[in-house]
Every structure is written in C-alpha cells, then in structure tokens.
Design a protein around this motif. Structure first.
Motif, PDB file in Angstrom:
ATOM      1  N   ALA A 133       0.830  -1.212   0.000  1.00 41.03           N
ATOM      2  CA  ALA A 133       0.000   0.000   0.000  1.00 41.03           C
ATOM      3  C   ALA A 133       0.861   1.259   0.000  1.00 41.03           C
ATOM      4  O   ALA A 133       0.662   2.179   0.791  1.00 41.03           O
ATOM      5  CB  ALA A 133      -0.944  -0.001   1.198  1.00 41.03           C
ATOM      6  N   ARG A 173      -4.095   8.326   0.957  1.00 39.12           N
ATOM      7  CA  ARG A 173      -5.547   8.387   0.827  1.00 39.12           C
ATOM      8  C   ARG A 173      -6.160   7.016   0.585  1.00 39.12           C
ATOM      9  O   ARG A 173      -7.331   6.805   0.857  1.00 39.12           O
ATOM     10  CB  ARG A 173      -5.942   9.329  -0.323  1.00 39.12           C
ATOM     11  CG  ARG A 173      -5.717  10.795  -0.016  1.00 39.12           C
ATOM     12  CD  ARG A 173      -6.126  11.670  -1.173  1.00 39.12           C
ATOM     13  NE  ARG A 173      -7.567  11.567  -1.440  1.00 39.12           N
ATOM     14  CZ  ARG A 173      -8.164  12.215  -2.436  1.00 39.12           C
ATOM     15  NH1 ARG A 173      -7.471  13.012  -3.231  1.00 39.12           N
ATOM     16  NH2 ARG A 173      -9.452  12.093  -2.625  1.00 39.12           N
ATOM     17  N   PHE A 174      -5.382   6.081   0.044  1.00 40.85           N
ATOM     18  CA  PHE A 174      -6.001   4.774  -0.187  1.00 40.85           C
ATOM     19  C   PHE A 174      -5.415   3.685   0.694  1.00 40.85           C
ATOM     20  O   PHE A 174      -5.927   2.572   0.723  1.00 40.85           O
ATOM     21  CB  PHE A 174      -5.883   4.353  -1.663  1.00 40.85           C
ATOM     22  CG  PHE A 174      -4.492   4.015  -2.127  1.00 40.85           C
ATOM     23  CD1 PHE A 174      -3.794   4.881  -2.935  1.00 40.85           C
ATOM     24  CD2 PHE A 174      -3.895   2.808  -1.799  1.00 40.85           C
ATOM     25  CE1 PHE A 174      -2.521   4.577  -3.381  1.00 40.85           C
ATOM     26  CE2 PHE A 174      -2.631   2.491  -2.247  1.00 40.85           C
ATOM     27  CZ  PHE A 174      -1.945   3.389  -3.049  1.00 40.85           C
ATOM     28  N   SER A 175      -4.347   3.955   1.417  1.00 46.44           N
ATOM     29  CA  SER A 175      -3.765   2.895   2.247  1.00 46.44           C
ATOM     30  C   SER A 175      -4.351   2.954   3.661  1.00 46.44           C
ATOM     31  O   SER A 175      -4.801   3.965   4.117  1.00 46.44           O
ATOM     32  CB  SER A 175      -2.239   3.042   2.307  1.00 46.44           C
ATOM     33  OG  SER A 175      -1.883   4.254   2.921  1.00 46.44           O
ATOM     34  N   ILE A 176      -4.311   1.812   4.304  1.00 45.65           N
ATOM     35  CA  ILE A 176      -4.742   1.694   5.693  1.00 45.65           C
ATOM     36  C   ILE A 176      -3.564   1.232   6.504  1.00 45.65           C
ATOM     37  O   ILE A 176      -3.024   0.149   6.281  1.00 45.65           O
ATOM     38  CB  ILE A 176      -5.910   0.696   5.816  1.00 45.65           C
ATOM     39  CG1 ILE A 176      -7.107   1.153   4.999  1.00 45.65           C
ATOM     40  CG2 ILE A 176      -6.295   0.508   7.281  1.00 45.65           C
ATOM     41  CD1 ILE A 176      -8.260   0.185   5.003  1.00 45.65           C
ATOM     42  N   PHE A 209      -5.806  -2.352   1.226  1.00 46.57           N
ATOM     43  CA  PHE A 209      -6.259  -1.108   0.631  1.00 46.57           C
ATOM     44  C   PHE A 209      -7.670  -0.772   1.123  1.00 46.57           C
ATOM     45  O   PHE A 209      -8.211  -1.434   2.004  1.00 46.57           O
ATOM     46  CB  PHE A 209      -6.222  -1.226  -0.899  1.00 46.57           C
ATOM     47  CG  PHE A 209      -4.832  -1.341  -1.454  1.00 46.57           C
ATOM     48  CD1 PHE A 209      -4.201  -0.248  -2.018  1.00 46.57           C
ATOM     49  CD2 PHE A 209      -4.130  -2.537  -1.397  1.00 46.57           C
ATOM     50  CE1 PHE A 209      -2.917  -0.339  -2.535  1.00 46.57           C
ATOM     51  CE2 PHE A 209      -2.841  -2.645  -1.903  1.00 46.57           C
ATOM     52  CZ  PHE A 209      -2.235  -1.545  -2.465  1.00 46.57           C
ATOM     53  N   ASP A 210      -8.261   0.252   0.538  1.00 49.10           N
ATOM     54  CA  ASP A 210      -9.619   0.646   0.915  1.00 49.10           C
ATOM     55  C   ASP A 210     -10.571  -0.542   0.875  1.00 49.10           C
ATOM     56  O   ASP A 210     -10.459  -1.425   0.015  1.00 49.10           O
ATOM     57  CB  ASP A 210     -10.141   1.725  -0.043  1.00 49.10           C
ATOM     58  CG  ASP A 210      -9.399   3.047   0.133  1.00 49.10           C
ATOM     59  OD1 ASP A 210      -8.761   3.225   1.183  1.00 49.10           O
ATOM     60  OD2 ASP A 210      -9.467   3.879  -0.779  1.00 49.10           O
ATOM     61  N   GLN A 211     -11.509  -0.556   1.793  1.00 54.26           N
ATOM     62  CA  GLN A 211     -12.543  -1.594   1.862  1.00 54.26           C
ATOM     63  C   GLN A 211     -11.937  -2.982   2.053  1.00 54.26           C
ATOM     64  O   GLN A 211     -12.485  -3.989   1.610  1.00 54.26           O
ATOM     65  CB  GLN A 211     -13.417  -1.560   0.607  1.00 54.26           C
ATOM     66  CG  GLN A 211     -14.115  -0.225   0.387  1.00 54.26           C
ATOM     67  CD  GLN A 211     -14.901  -0.172  -0.909  1.00 54.26           C
ATOM     68  OE1 GLN A 211     -14.887  -1.113  -1.694  1.00 54.26           O
ATOM     69  NE2 GLN A 211     -15.572   0.940  -1.140  1.00 54.26           N
ATOM     70  N   SER A 212     -10.777  -3.011   2.723  1.00 55.08           N
ATOM     71  CA  SER A 212     -10.085  -4.263   3.057  1.00 55.08           C
ATOM     72  C   SER A 212      -9.667  -5.065   1.826  1.00 55.08           C
ATOM     73  O   SER A 212      -9.530  -6.287   1.887  1.00 55.08           O
ATOM     74  CB  SER A 212     -10.966  -5.132   3.970  1.00 55.08           C
ATOM     75  OG  SER A 212     -11.242  -4.452   5.183  1.00 55.08           O
ATOM     76  N   ASP A 213      -9.453  -4.389   0.703  1.00 53.55           N
ATOM     77  CA  ASP A 213      -9.020  -5.063  -0.513  1.00 53.55           C
ATOM     78  C   ASP A 213      -7.552  -5.462  -0.411  1.00 53.55           C
ATOM     79  O   ASP A 213      -6.719  -4.714   0.106  1.00 53.55           O
ATOM     80  CB  ASP A 213      -9.200  -4.154  -1.728  1.00 53.55           C
ATOM     81  CG  ASP A 213     -10.664  -3.988  -2.118  1.00 53.55           C
ATOM     82  OD1 ASP A 213     -11.452  -4.914  -1.845  1.00 53.55           O
ATOM     83  OD2 ASP A 213     -11.010  -2.946  -2.695  1.00 53.55           O
ATOM     84  N   ARG A 273      -9.167   5.904  -6.993  1.00 49.62           N
ATOM     85  CA  ARG A 273      -9.496   6.088  -5.580  1.00 49.62           C
ATOM     86  C   ARG A 273      -9.067   7.463  -5.069  1.00 49.62           C
ATOM     87  O   ARG A 273      -9.649   7.987  -4.123  1.00 49.62           O
ATOM     88  CB  ARG A 273      -8.835   5.004  -4.736  1.00 49.62           C
ATOM     89  CG  ARG A 273      -9.319   3.588  -5.033  1.00 49.62           C
ATOM     90  CD  ARG A 273     -10.764   3.382  -4.678  1.00 49.62           C
ATOM     91  NE  ARG A 273     -11.000   3.435  -3.247  1.00 49.62           N
ATOM     92  CZ  ARG A 273     -12.184   3.312  -2.681  1.00 49.62           C
ATOM     93  NH1 ARG A 273     -13.264   3.161  -3.449  1.00 49.62           N
ATOM     94  NH2 ARG A 273     -12.331   3.374  -1.380  1.00 49.62           N
ATOM     95  N   TYR A 314      -6.236   1.810 -10.310  1.00 50.52           N
ATOM     96  CA  TYR A 314      -6.968   1.752  -9.045  1.00 50.52           C
ATOM     97  C   TYR A 314      -6.551   2.897  -8.140  1.00 50.52           C
ATOM     98  O   TYR A 314      -7.392   3.591  -7.555  1.00 50.52           O
ATOM     99  CB  TYR A 314      -6.699   0.399  -8.378  1.00 50.52           C
ATOM    100  CG  TYR A 314      -7.226   0.270  -6.959  1.00 50.52           C
ATOM    101  CD1 TYR A 314      -8.525  -0.183  -6.718  1.00 50.52           C
ATOM    102  CD2 TYR A 314      -6.422   0.586  -5.869  1.00 50.52           C
ATOM    103  CE1 TYR A 314      -9.001  -0.307  -5.418  1.00 50.52           C
ATOM    104  CE2 TYR A 314      -6.887   0.461  -4.574  1.00 50.52           C
ATOM    105  CZ  TYR A 314      -8.176   0.008  -4.346  1.00 50.52           C
ATOM    106  OH  TYR A 314      -8.644  -0.101  -3.064  1.00 50.52           O
TER     107      TYR A 314
END
Length: 249
Positions: free
Chosen positions: A109, A245-248, A186-190, A219, A215
């Motif tokens: 990520a 912005r897209f990593s968790i 990633f976003d939404q646990s992807d 995003r 992707y």
C-alpha cells in the motif's frame, strides 16, 4: 534500459502507444513493467551477464551466503543490475526458484519513487506461490537494505524456511524478507495479488501493474494517464498524499 518489445506485455493498446510515444518512455516503462521479466530457472547474476545454474552447483554457490526472498523486482536481472552495477560489489548473486506454501505475493500500500506499486509477502492459507531466493553476501545484504529503504518503507524480517521448497533442493532453515511498512490492505479491506507472479489456489483478486495504478488514480480522484504517473514520480509530496488516501496503516 527497456525496449519497445518489452512494452508488449502491456495489454492495453492505447496505454502502450501513449507510453511508447512519450519522451519519458523509459521512466514510464520502469513504472508500468514492474516486477519485470526474470528467468524461471535458477541463475547466477553477474553485472554483465546471467548464467543458468545446474542443480549440482547450487550448494557450492550458496555456501556462506544469506538467503533472502525476492518477491518482487529483486528477482529480475534489470533491477539487480540497477542496484548493484555501480556499487563495487562485484561478487556474483545466486538466484534460486521454488514454491512457498500458505502465502501470496501482493501489492504494498505505497508507491515507489519511480512510480510503481511494489510487492510484499502476505499470508494466504491454501495458496502456493512462486518465489525466488537471492543468496547474498553480508555486504550485498547491507546494500540491499539501502535500496529497499529499510526501515522507512520496508522492515527486514526472518521467516522459517519450512513453507519453502526450492527447485534445486536447498533447504534454508530461515530466509530473510522485506515486508512493507505500509502493509498490503487497501480501501474496503481489498488485497490485490501480483498477477505477474504465478500462484496456485490464489484467494485474492490479481491485478497487473497498470490495473493497480489505475486503481490508485481512481481512488484518489485522478484519471490514469502516463502524465499522472510522471507527476507522482516528480512530486514526492503528491505521491505521499495520494498513497495515504487509499492505504490503511
């Protein structure tokens, strides 16, 4: 250096044409072709050549060296050349191949400074993934740490070798690995597997590199074009803002 024949791996004809016609085509190919072409057989990397290695020679060549997983570009001669050709580290590097149980190679990520979304290792029960192992001297390993941006982007860890079966029959007790500090969710646990790496029983959706960049762009609210990637290469602050912005974490 990449050639336009290398670009044929990019299946999107519009994107491929945009890259081939761009004055910064080499930079774009470096981003979009990750994790790069690599031999499927064991080989000995030298700065000016790569030589196939016979199974009977692997024990001798691996003796006294440190086994380190190469889950992304570190298995590719073009990347090894970039990392080691100007470091006065003239020792050869043995690269062996095999399979690793209960893991997969997925996208990290974060984005590299050259515009690619790199790989990392992830747990994946029931999956068997194709891996490479680089056998490094202590000096080579120290330099590899620098090229992997340890500890800011990757942490160097030791894994037990029980899940790894190498084609050559070598059985390392432990192997080093570079694990992404940013993680791989990633976003939404992807979680996205690297489609260029072969796997059996894959659980995660697999993407090629340009799918992943698209992707990332979508995003973050951008349109995926070569100029977008070049902006990210040129502007570290923008690259950091987009990836966070897209990593968790």
């Amino acid at each position: 250096m990449f050639s336009f024949s290398d670009a044929q791996i990019i299946t999107d004809p519009v994107l491929r044409a945009q890259i081939e016609q761009h004055p910064r085509a080499q930079e774009l190919l470096r981003a979009f072709l990750y994790p790069y072409a690599a031999p499927e057989h064991d080989f000995l990397f030298k700065v000016d050549a790569c030589e196939p290695v016979k199974q009977v020679d692997t024990v001798r060549l691996a003796y006294g060296r440190i086994p380190v997983l190469a889950v992304g570009s570190n298995r590719a001669p073009v990347q090894l050349t970039r990392k080691f050709s100007h470091q006065n580290l003239s020792d050869e590097i043995l690269i062996t191949h095999g399979w690793m149980d209960h893991h997969d190679i997925v996208y990290s990520a974060h984005m590299t400074g050259y515009g690619a979304i790199p790989a990392t290792l992830a747990s994946s029960p029931g999956t068997k993934v194709r891996v490479a192992v680089t056998w490094l001297t202590a000096k080579q390993l120290s330099h590899m740490h620098v090229t992997e941006s340890v500890p800011s982007h990757y942490s160097y860890q030791q894994l037990h070798g029980r899940d790894i079966e190498l084609d050559c029959g070598l059985k390392p007790d432990h192997v080093g690995t570079y694990q992404s500090v940013a993680g791989h969710i990633f976003d939404q646990s992807d979680i996205f597997a690297v489609s260029a790496i072969q796997a059996q029983g894959r659980r995660y959706k697999s993407f090629n590199q340009w799918n992943m960049i698209e992707y990332l762009a979508r995003r973050a609210g951008y349109v995926m074009q070569p100029e977008f990637v070049l902006r990210l290469i040129d502007d570290q602050a923008l690259r950091t803002a987009v990836t966070t912005r897209f990593s968790i974490k």
